[in-house]
Enzyme design. Structure first.
Site, PDB file in Angstrom:
ATOM      1  CB  VAL A  19      -0.744   0.196   1.231  1.00 26.05           C
ATOM      2  CG1 VAL A  19      -1.799   1.410   1.222  1.00 26.05           C
ATOM      3  CG2 VAL A  19      -1.756  -1.315   1.321  1.00 26.05           C
ATOM      4  N   GLY A  23       6.676   6.158 -18.415  1.00 30.01           N
ATOM      5  CA  GLY A  23       6.566   4.871 -17.540  1.00 30.01           C
ATOM      6  C   GLY A  23       5.884   4.793 -16.413  1.00 30.01           C
ATOM      7  CG  ASP A  40      -2.978  -0.009  -7.935  1.00 30.31           C
ATOM      8  OD1 ASP A  40      -2.286  -1.251  -7.748  1.00 30.31           O
ATOM      9  OD2 ASP A  40      -2.651   1.140  -7.609  1.00 30.31           O
ATOM     10  CE  LYS A  79      -1.098   0.705  -4.530  1.00 25.00           C
ATOM     11  NZ  LYS A  79      -0.868   1.498  -5.679  1.00 25.00           N
TER      12      LYS A  79
HETATM   13  N1  HSE Z   1       0.557   1.156 -10.529  1.00 20.83           N
HETATM   14  C1  HSE Z   1       0.592   1.652  -9.166  1.00 20.83           C
HETATM   15  C2  HSE Z   1       0.254   3.439  -9.272  1.00 20.83           C
HETATM   16  C3  HSE Z   1       1.990   1.507  -8.605  1.00 20.83           C
HETATM   17  O1  HSE Z   1       0.537   3.871 -10.484  1.00 20.83           O
HETATM   18  O2  HSE Z   1       0.456   3.878  -8.027  1.00 20.83           O
HETATM   19  C4  HSE Z   1       1.990   0.041  -7.735  1.00 20.83           C
HETATM   20  O3  HSE Z   1       1.040  -0.031  -6.878  1.00 20.83           O
END
Ligand code: HSE
Length: 436
Positions: A132, A187, A201, A205
């Site tokens: 997280v 990136g 994502d 978290k």
């Molecule tokens: N892909 C995530 C972000 C990073 O853009 O914060 C890894 O958790």
């Protein structure tokens, strides 16, 4: 004392950060941990890449199970990601009596209950600070630093890719698609950025933080998840005119009727510190009854920031692995026999305030009709903005900020407003969080 031995599963971006930081800071880390911590084995399908990273002294294998089977390895560091092979390997490592460090939020948000139960049975630790907000020690803060508190709510910018995109849209007036391409060029976003831009994502978290904050099981399937793909540049501009910024927030809140667990774009007052977190940075606000509001800010991704969190876990395990398992910090902050069964509320039961944008005919009575429907449902208007119609234009944008209301009530009223013949396009609705 002999160094504790860790094996890496995965020698990619985070793996190389872990190896390099451990090597660079080994003396300082040894002074803190009480003994050395060494990576003595690395598994990666690309053995040439792993060998280039670790040199000749570290054993490199292509088979992750060889690391788990090695009796010399005390800690397995899972940096593969995803729910597939990573899940099997973590479960096998636990069954083999290894402590596990993982950065895998997807795995823990979906299968955490099974994984923590297995670790509890086997008397091993599963540590996941890196899962997280990358380098921000938010798990440590929630699980230990704030342990005196009744946590009331958490609201975080916990996905750097989407925060970068939203920052670009606001700063440069870019459309979503253009800002996404820029994130990919730099990136930040993956080639397939679906999990980032659809909010998945961030929801992984938020699910983990919710479990730790309230002592409930990880319940990703109950999270409400909405990403930023439908946000228009004009909403960012209107929000700005009203004194707000739009951020993708992961929110979890304790209420009298249950727990809120949701990820969606939200208007946040521009004067809040968290509203000024820009680019790919992360920040998490935690409200505790004793401490008040606290804010944690930093890099949520990247090789060494994430390695910082992974190594903190390695140090914790090094200090605690000989302690009686019952005296360690519980995985989800609360003792396993003291977990709560408070339910996660459906989104229709969540109470929040709203930003509404309506494309309407520019003619007498339209505003009265819309506010009349809101008033009939007991929804109070907080602010109103009407774009001045251009020369000869017959339609305009009506922006309404409301006070708090149950989402189910708002859904019903929006359906009524949408059906008005003078409302000319689908209504845009964005939730608003004062975070006061
Ligand atoms: N892909 C995530 C972000 C990073 O853009 O914060 C890894 O958790």
């Amino acid at each position: 004392m002999k160094a504790i031995q860790a094996g890496l599963l995965g020698a990619g971006t985070v793996g190389s950060g872990v190896f390099n930081v451990l090597k660079r800071n080994q003396e300082e880390i040894r002074r803190r941990a009480g003994r050395g911590i060494e990576i003595t084995m690395v598994a990666d399908l690309d053995t040439a890449r792993a060998r280039a990273l670790v040199g000749a002294e570290v054993q490199v294998v292509s088979d992750a199970r060889a690391v788990i089977a090695n009796p010399e390895i005390d800690i397995v560091v899972e940096l593969i990601g995803g729910y597939g092979i990573a899940r099997q390997l973590v479960m096998e490592a636990i069954e083999a009596g290894k402590h596990v460090v993982t950065a895998n939020k997807a795995l823990l948000a979906v299968h955490g209950t099974e994984i923590f139960a297995a670790a509890h049975r086997r008397g091993v630790m599963v540590a996941f600070e890196a899962a997280v907000a990358g380098g921000i020690p938010i798990i440590k803060a929630l699980r230990e630093g704030l342990t005196a508190n009744n946590i009331e709510w958490i609201a975080g910018i916990i996905n750097g890719t989407t925060n970068f995109i939203l920052s670009e849209m606001r700063d440069k007036g870019l459309d979503f698609d253009v800002a996404l391409k820029e994130a990919q060029r730099l990136g930040y976003a993956e080639a397939d950025p679906t999990f980032d831009i659809e909010g998945v994502d961030a929801a992984h978290k938020a699910t983990i933080m919710s479990a730790i904050a309230f002592g409930v099981p990880v319940q990703f399937d109950k999270a409400y998840v909405e990403g930023i793909t439908r946000l228009g540049a004009q909403d960012i501009r209107y929000a700005e005119q009203l004194g707000y910024r739009i951020k993708l927030l992961g929110i979890t809140k304790r209420t009298a009727s249950g727990i809120e667990l949701r990820v969606h774009p939200a208007l946040v007052p521009a004067k809040r510190l968290i509203a000024n977190v820009e680019g790919a940075m992360n920040a998490v606000m935690v409200q505790g009854d004793a401490v008040g509001t606290t804010l944690y800010y930093g890099k949520g991704a990247g090789s060494e920031p994430t390695a910082s969190a992974v190594i903190a876990d390695l140090v914790d395990i090094t200090r605690l692995h000989t302690a009686d398992a019952a005296h360690r910090v519980p995985h989800l902050a609360f003792q396993p026999d003291a977990m709560s069964d408070a339910k996660v509320l459906p989104m229709s039961e969540v109470v929040t305030s709203y930003y509404l944008r309506l494309r309407v005919a520019d003619q007498p009575g339209v505003l009265a009709k819309v506010t009349g429907l809101l008033a009939a449902a007991g929804i109070s208007v907080d602010a109103l903005l009407q774009r001045e119609a251009g020369e000869g234009e017959k339609q305009t944008d009506l922006i309404i900020l409301t006070h708090s209301v149950r989402e189910g009530t708002m859904n019903d009223v929006l359906a009524q407003i949408q059906a008005l013949p003078t409302v000319l396009a689908p209504i845009t609705r964005i939730r608003k969080e004062e975070l006061a």
